[in-house]
Scaffold this motif. Structure first.
Motif, PDB file in Angstrom:
ATOM      1  N   GLY A  13       0.777  -1.231   0.000  1.00 36.25           N
ATOM      2  CA  GLY A  13       0.000   0.000   0.000  1.00 36.25           C
ATOM      3  C   GLY A  13       0.811   1.283   0.000  1.00 36.25           C
ATOM      4  O   GLY A  13       0.239   2.371   0.018  1.00 36.25           O
ATOM      5  N   LYS A  14       2.145   1.170  -0.004  1.00 36.88           N
ATOM      6  CA  LYS A  14       2.955   2.386  -0.032  1.00 36.88           C
ATOM      7  C   LYS A  14       3.752   2.458  -1.328  1.00 36.88           C
ATOM      8  O   LYS A  14       4.121   1.431  -1.894  1.00 36.88           O
ATOM      9  N   VAL A  15       4.035   3.692  -1.741  1.00 37.19           N
ATOM     10  CA  VAL A  15       4.782   3.904  -2.974  1.00 37.19           C
ATOM     11  C   VAL A  15       6.216   4.272  -2.623  1.00 37.19           C
ATOM     12  O   VAL A  15       6.445   5.140  -1.774  1.00 37.19           O
ATOM     13  N   TYR A  16       7.165   3.626  -3.280  1.00 35.75           N
ATOM     14  CA  TYR A  16       8.567   3.823  -2.911  1.00 35.75           C
ATOM     15  C   TYR A  16       9.429   4.423  -4.014  1.00 35.75           C
ATOM     16  O   TYR A  16      10.629   4.596  -3.817  1.00 35.75           O
ATOM     17  N   GLY A  17       8.845   4.720  -5.158  1.00 36.11           N
ATOM     18  CA  GLY A  17       9.719   5.243  -6.207  1.00 36.11           C
ATOM     19  C   GLY A  17       8.953   5.682  -7.426  1.00 36.11           C
ATOM     20  O   GLY A  17       7.717   5.714  -7.433  1.00 36.11           O
ATOM     21  N   ILE A  18       9.702   6.053  -8.453  1.00 36.55           N
ATOM     22  CA  ILE A  18       9.075   6.358  -9.739  1.00 36.55           C
ATOM     23  C   ILE A  18       9.616   5.377 -10.769  1.00 36.55           C
ATOM     24  O   ILE A  18      10.820   5.102 -10.810  1.00 36.55           O
ATOM     25  N   ASN A  19       8.721   4.832 -11.560  1.00 40.11           N
ATOM     26  CA  ASN A  19       9.164   3.932 -12.625  1.00 40.11           C
ATOM     27  C   ASN A  19       9.281   4.708 -13.913  1.00 40.11           C
ATOM     28  O   ASN A  19       8.349   5.402 -14.317  1.00 40.11           O
ATOM     29  N   MET A  20      10.410   4.587 -14.568  1.00 43.89           N
ATOM     30  CA  MET A  20      10.719   5.465 -15.694  1.00 43.89           C
ATOM     31  C   MET A  20      10.221   4.957 -17.038  1.00 43.89           C
ATOM     32  O   MET A  20      10.386   5.631 -18.047  1.00 43.89           O
ATOM     33  N   GLY A  21       9.649   3.775 -17.094  1.00 38.36           N
ATOM     34  CA  GLY A  21       9.142   3.352 -18.390  1.00 38.36           C
ATOM     35  C   GLY A  21       9.150   1.862 -18.526  1.00 38.36           C
ATOM     36  O   GLY A  21       9.763   1.142 -17.729  1.00 38.36           O
TER      37      GLY A  21
END
Lengths: 465, 312, 296
Positions: free
Chosen positions: A176-184
């Protein structure tokens, strides 16, 4: 007299240590000395904290993996970021993909990094999560990192909103938590097609397995090579066969669960047929000598123009452009099935993701860095440079690879390597989805049945243990 | 002073000189305990835990589970035992071939030959170039597509994929490179040993009508005992723990892993689906230790036996 | 024969004796020599060829290389060298390697001298136990993992001092020193003690010169080990400014992995200074490696 001598000895030892400690700094430019000092000060704690909040010079330590087009983009991006944030220096280290896990582990443990590109094999975001039907397996590396409180929770950061919801949920979230950004995303299960060469020998783009087999025969008859591959690096051999795997088993979650429950066996039915196709691909379709080619080298080799197909990830499109090939090319799903309807799924992965170290002494700068990476304009530039399939709804992919891939995106699915986790105690052959790399000339197997039997035996050894 | 033996001779005059040996001994022993002995003992402790090596991650005592998994669980234990046997094979082959070739080269170069220095230098060069350059040179040399070794093979009607191909041949090529790279050390140690042999011994034997082989067997070989022992131990211990060439030449390739590499790969997240398992890696390194210990013990016994027999 | 006797060999004390040998022996020894040359030349091929291959590759363009990896460079160019030079900080790597090797070796030799001497003489209670401890160390498990935790907790991760610390021991070196010192007569100690020499004076002024061959051997063995180490820099050093050659080169290979001509140029540029240094020092290096290893 004696004490004098021992004093002299002590001095010599101290001298040697001093030389060791600062010798290089004297030779290097002042800049390198500053960069070199930062890890030591951060591990000390307080100093750098005050440095960060006081608005003095701050060094942001970024760790990324090597990929020519991506690395080039990051260097330009860092220059812009430094220009936009006076006083911030980006100290970026680039490591080979195989060393990523080691670097992340050691540098996070030493609190020696602020931003990491989480590209640990298979470099697919938070993949290979433990499924309910899996028992007694090791946690994936990213879960170990999160549970050790080494990764910062970014759930409430506004820049997360720039990315499409499915990506955030599937690639960089846990519990349920977000840990980053996915670049593609990147397609894995397709292959580059040299259209000019096919036209020259009078062939259409193959749509089924049988057509592909026939095309290879024709090409070889004309003195051209059918496929090339970075066989020296091993992994490109089986990554190149992911489309084949997907065409045979379009529902790959079901394949994973079936293998775990025993409903599917490697040495029976469709699975055995798949392994036979792996054999044909590895031993008959790939040109001789690919065992000596590295992954990037194979793309350079392909750019020479006398090879029809290169089955590999779509990210190589940008690198292929870099070699300025003198032919028209496109990228198609690997025509692995005899039924052309099964050959339209694009199997791929969420590629690299940026995370922030929980204990970074400069969280604000690190967040600003991720925010800048997520910025719509910058993100578009990133997509243009790398050819990644965008994970921001607003971005578009205009390159050759983009044109080829866009119509297929509705049929995107995660490739098997992102789903499968082998049971603990299973032998190395249980991962028969890598089977293409185990046939001659790459490894010891000669026929499909013996590989399939070895695979099933090793799998069962793990399931029963 | 209690710490010194009675046979200690120096300076009874002042306290300082009495303590000097102890104080000077301490740094060396301290470093040794801190860097080698302590961590090694800690490895043993680690091997009974599920430590991941990550800061902040919990560490649990799991008894013999790591050993159980390494040695007995499922098919992966077979892979691990294969790696253990492979380590042994590597060590035995490297030790004996390198020993023999080094001896042959030394015998040849111990003659009065023109260009002797040249050859000696040439064979020693890889040692100073280091493992990365050695590896890069041989990767290039063993290119299956038109590389030099490929063309040599071709003239004999052979074909091989060398490093990228079957694990068996790939493994053997690592042995070749390992020997190529290190035979220089073995050679110069033998050469130095031969230089210390008194030439009068040969003269006397020649007068007795001894031939070349006779001379070697009855004079060179026994007189070389110190050099033989040094080489033997250096080669065994070196080859059991050597795996950096595997990293440079092959990567973590199924069917070629050796124990040293396995420890690194498991503990530091290399491989296809990495997870950080330093506890398990520690157990693997204890297995490697026991292996080296047993072999080293036997080798040491043999070396002592030779010394007693030949050197009195 | 005159040619043979004129050999300017440093390791050839018996050269003139050849003249006195009977003729039949000379004929046989000539045949033997020809055979020796053949065998040596076959070996030499495998040492020269990879070198030639490296030079040849470095002179090609990447496209030429892909077209024909082994062929002779038709349009040799030095472009790869300038490019590789710009891409990686090789002078820094060389300096680092030199610093690590020199400082760790000096400290190791100094500290172990004062361990080896009293142990060899049995001046301590438990000298035997200490020696056994070092022999055991030959076989100790590779302690990569706790060592890493140790360096981390000392705050020495990614520092030069932390890295050097890892190289301050060498059990084989210690054993060679102890064995060599044992071969030096103990009467020396006694007479020195009677003359009133202090412990330190005795060890540094009298013992040290006598065991110089062993010290040289240990120095060279130890230095080669550090110079060639690849794994420890991977684990302990993340700052590129601290990389030794080995690590710098493997990173270079990883980043420019497909470009063999570029890698070959980089390798040659790194080799050259090492080789030149080796040519000057080889008497000492080879002499040092051997002098202490064959006695005791």
């Amino acid at each position: 007299m004696t004490s004098k001598r021992s004093l002299w000895m002590t001095l010599l030892v101290v001298f040697a240590l001093v030389v060791a400690a600062c010798g290089g700094g004297d030779d290097g430019a002042t800049e390198t000395t500053a960069g070199g000092d930062s890890p030591a000060t951060t591990s000390g704690g307080g100093d750098t904290d005050t440095g960060g909040s006081g608005g003095d010079d701050v060094t942001l330590r970024v760790l990324i993996h090597q990929n020519p087009a991506f690395t080039e983009y990051m260097e330009a991006f860092n220059a812009d970021f430094e220009a936009a944030n006076p006083g911030v220096t980006v100290d970026m280290s680039i490591v080979a993909p195989g060393d990523m896990a080691t670097s992340i582990q050691t540098r996070l443990s030493a609190n020696d990094v602020d931003v990491i590109d989480y590209c640990v094999a298979p470099c697919a975001g938070f993949s290979n999560a433990i499924q309910p039907y899996m028992t007694g397996v090791d946690k994936p590396a990213w879960q170990q990192l999160i549970e050790a409180n080494l990764i910062m929770d970014l759930t409430d950061e506004p820049f997360i909103q720039n990315f499409d919801e499915a990506t955030v949920r599937d690639a960089v979230s846990f519990d349920g938590k977000v840990y980053g950004i996915n670049m593609g995303r990147n397609a894995l299960g397709g292959m580059f097609v040299n259209q000019t060469l096919l036209a020259d020998v009078g062939l259409d783009i193959p749509a089924t397995w049988n057509e592909l087999v026939a095309a290879c025969e024709t090409l070889e008859g004309e003195g051209f090579a059918c496929m090339t591959q970075g066989g020296g690096d091993t992994w490109p051999i089986f990554v190149g066969s992911f489309g084949l795997l997907g065409a045979e088993f379009p529902d790959q979650e079901a394949l994973s669960e079936g293998l775990w429950t025993g409903e599917i066996k490697w040495n029976e039915g469709e699975a055995l047929a798949l392994i036979e196709k792996f054999r044909v691909y590895a031993t008959e379709m790939l040109e001789p000598g690919v065992t000596g080619l590295g992954h990037d080298e194979a793309t350079a080799r392909y750019a020479a123009g006398d090879v029809a197909f290169l089955p590999t990830g779509s990210w190589q499109g940008a690198n292929l452009d870099g070699f300025e090939p003198e032919f028209d090319w496109t990228y198609i799903p690997f025509p692995g099935s005899d039924d052309s309807a099964d050959n339209q799924y694009l199997f791929g992965k969420y590629d690299l993701s940026f995370l922030i170290a929980e204990d970074t002494p400069q969280p604000d700068v690190a967040k600003a860095y991720l925010a800048a990476l997520s910025d719509a304009d910058n993100y578009q530039a990133f997509v243009d440079a790398t050819g990644f399939i965008p994970t921001q709804p607003a971005a578009t992919l205009d390159s050759t690879i983009g044109e080829a891939v866009s119509p297929l995106l509705d049929n995107y699915r995660n490739a098997f390597e992102q789903i499968w986790v082998a049971p603990t105690g299973a032998g190395q052959w249980a991962n028969a989805w890598q089977g293409a790399a185990w046939f001659a000339p790459f490894n010891e197997f000669e026929d499909a049945q013996s590989l399939a039997d070895a695979a099933q035996a090793d799998l069962e050894a793990g399931l029963s243990g | 002073m209690a710490i010194m033996n009675k046979n200690y001779l120096f300076g009874s005059s002042s306290k300082w000189t009495r303590y000097a040996p102890v104080m000077l001994l301490v740094p060396g022993v301290f470093l040794y305990i801190m860097i080698a002995l302590g961590p090694s003992l800690a490895t043993t402790v680690y091997s009974f835990t599920d430590a991941s090596g990550l800061r902040g991650a919990p560490v649990n005592w799991i008894g013999l589970d790591n050993y159980d998994e390494f040695l007995f669980q499922g098919a992966v234990s077979r892979d691990n035992i294969d790696a253990t046997l492979r380590t042994l094979r590597f060590s035995v082959l490297v030790t004996f071939i390198q020993f023999t070739l080094g001896l042959i080269l030394a015998l040849l170069l111990n003659q009065k030959l023109r260009g002797r220095t040249f050859f000696r230098t040439l064979f020693f060069i890889p040692v100073i170039l280091g493992v990365v350059i050695q590896g890069l040179m041989w990767k290039l040399f063993l290119q299956p597509r038109g590389g030099p070794m490929a063309s040599i093979f071709e003239t004999f009607g052979l074909q091989s994929e060398f490093l990228g191909g079957l694990p068996g041949p790939a493994f053997n090529w690592v042995i070749v490179v390992q020997i190529w790279a290190n035979v220089g050390v073995t050679m110069v140690i033998f050469l130095a040993g031969m230089q210390t042999i008194n030439t009068d011994l040969y003269e006397a034997a020649r007068i007795d009508g001894a031939g070349g082989w006779e001379l070697f067997r009855s004079i060179t070989w026994p007189q070389l005992t110190p050099a033989i022992n040094t080489n033997f131990l250096l080669n065994i211990v070196g080859s059991l723990q050597a795996w950096q060439l595997f990293l440079v030449l092959l990567g973590y390739k199924p069917g070629t892993q050796v124990l040293g590499y396995l420890v690194f790969a498991e503990g530091f997240g290399q491989g296809d689906s990495p997870s950080f398992r330093q506890g398990f890696a520690a157990a693997a390194s204890i297995v490697l230790f026991l292996l080296v210990l047993v072999i080293g013990f036997v080798a040491n016994k043999y070396v002592n036996w030779r010394e007693e027999r030949y050197m009195g | 024969m005159t040619q043979t006797t004129r050999m300017s060999e440093d390791l050839n004390p018996e050269a003139p004796r050849a003249l006195a040998e009977p003729k039949s022996v000379t004929v046989r020894s000539r045949q033997l020599k020809i055979l020796s040359y053949i065998v040596l030349s076959i070996f030499a091929v495998f040492y020269i060829w990879p070198l030639y291959m490296l030079i040849n590759t470095s002179l090609k363009s990447f496209t030429d290389y892909l077209r024909d990896p082994a062929g002779v460079a038709t349009e040799p160019s030095l472009a790869n060298f300038t490019e590789a030079w710009e891409l990686a900080n090789f002078p820094q790597y060389m300096t680092n390697s030199a610093i690590y090797t020199a400082s760790a070796t000096i400290i190791f030799v100094l500290t172990s001298l004062f361990v080896a001497f009293p142990i060899a003489r049995g001046y301590f209670r438990g000298s035997g136990a200490i020696l056994t401890m070092y022999v055991v160390a030959l076989f100790l498990p590779p302690a990569l993992i706790p060592q890493f935790q140790l360096i981390l907790n000392l705050g020495l991760y990614n520092t030069r001092i932390g890295f050097i610390l890892l190289f301050l021991i060498n059990p084989i070196g210690m054993i060679i020193l102890v064995n060599y010192i044992k071969s030096i007569p103990k009467e020396l100690d006694e007479s020195a003690a009677v003359d009133g020499a202090s412990y330190i004076t005795f060890v540094t002024r009298i013992i040290f010169p006598l065991i110089r061959p062993a010290v040289a051997t240990v120095t060279v063995l130890h230095a080669i080990g550090i110079w060639n180490e690849l794994i420890l820099p991977t684990i302990y050093l993340t700052n590129e400014d601290y990389f030794p050659i080995t690590r710098g080169l493997i990173v270079f290979e990883g980043v420019y992995g497909s470009n063999w001509p570029g890698i070959a140029a980089a390798v040659l540029m790194l080799m050259l200074p090492i080789l030149i240094l080796f040519m000057f020092l080889q008497r000492y290096i080879i002499g040092g490696l051997t002098a202490g290893a064959v006695k005791g």
